[in-house]
Design an enzyme around this catalytic site. Structure first.
Site, short mmCIF file in Angstrom:
data_model
loop_
_atom_site.label_atom_id
_atom_site.label_comp_id
_atom_site.label_asym_id
_atom_site.label_seq_id
_atom_site.Cartn_x
_atom_site.Cartn_y
_atom_site.Cartn_z
N GLU A 116 0.80 -1.21 0.00
CA GLU A 116 0.00 0.00 0.00
C GLU A 116 0.84 1.27 0.00
O GLU A 116 0.31 2.36 -0.24
CB GLU A 116 -0.94 -0.01 1.21
CG GLU A 116 -1.96 -1.14 1.15
CD GLU A 116 -2.78 -1.28 2.42
OE1 GLU A 116 -3.91 -1.78 2.32
OE2 GLU A 116 -2.29 -0.89 3.50
N ASP A 138 -11.65 -7.09 -2.76
CA ASP A 138 -12.45 -8.31 -2.63
C ASP A 138 -13.86 -7.92 -2.23
O ASP A 138 -14.15 -6.77 -1.96
CB ASP A 138 -11.84 -9.27 -1.60
CG ASP A 138 -11.75 -8.64 -0.20
OD1 ASP A 138 -12.76 -8.71 0.52
OD2 ASP A 138 -10.69 -8.09 0.14
#
Length: 232
Positions: A13, A198
């Site tokens: 990230e 997801d």
């Protein structure tokens, strides 16, 4: 002068953002490595907090006390609660709250931190508007809404349904509310930016591994565009 603290929980990230820094200087506090430099003309600090609420809140406090940041952004990935969100889509927080704080016997609603004057911690409207405009320029599909956080990787349909019913929200992850909470206490403007990796259901484990890097790259691009807007 504005100085932006950029927090991601995991290497994936923050590594793109670390690589984009001009003249970085690296220091360590509280077991975390802080990369200070310039991003899109703006002084920034990029840091991997580690996963979970305590790490995230501790990171904000170091940024406030040691790094002199004036604004905070949380960048990373999340699971979708809203079925209309697709892999790679961006969520821009309007507010962030916890799903795993339960003090009902004290008369509190789910997610309420006892003694706090808000249930959900608000995002800074100016940063939200900047992020939304940046998504438009980058062509990134995006939604504004509540981000819901807890110390749990949500990958079961029943857990997802429970969070939705109790807390609402459009995505779920593990740090955003703690970052927004700590920023709120320090009076720092904050926004949580999350890219969907997801669907936070039975397919989450497989989807997360497959799409984590793509989602993180989308969010890193948006974070750079936000830094550019703040630099102006």
């Amino acid at each position: 002068m504005r100085k932006l603290g950029i927090i991601g929980a995991m290497d994936v990230e923050v590594e793109i953002l670390q690589g984009a820094l001009a003249q970085p200087e690296v220091t360590r506090w509280a077991g975390m490595t802080f990369w200070q430099g310039t991003l899109q003309g703006l002084p920034v600090v990029v840091v991997r907090s580690g996963i979970g609420k305590v790490n995230a809140a501790l990171c904000v406090q170091v940024l406030a006390d040691r790094m002199g940041v004036t604004h905070v952004v949380n960048t990373g990935v999340a699971g979708a609660l809203d079925p209309a969100l697709n892999i790679g889509d961006i969520v821009i927080s309007t507010e962030a709250m916890y799903h795993d704080i339960t003090t009902g016997p004290l008369g509190d609603p789910r997610g309420q931190v006892p003694g706090m004057d808000v249930l959900a911690f608000p995002a800074d409207p100016t940063m939200v508007a900047m992020a939304r405009a940046a998504c438009g320029r980058l062509g990134l599909p995006h939604r504004l809404g509540r981000v819901v956080s807890g110390d749990q990787f949500v990958c079961e349909d029943g857990v997802k349904a429970d969070i939705l019913q109790a807390c609402g929200g459009i995505c779920v992850e593990m740090e955003g509310a703690a970052i927004a909470h700590a920023a709120y206490r320090n009076r720092l403007p904050v926004v949580v930016l999350r890219a969907i990796s997801d669907k936070a259901d039975h397919s989450a484990s497989m989807d997360y591994v497959s799409f984590e890097a793509k989602a993180a790259a989308n969010c890193a691009a948006l974070t750079q565009a936000l830094a550019q807007a703040l630099a102006r």
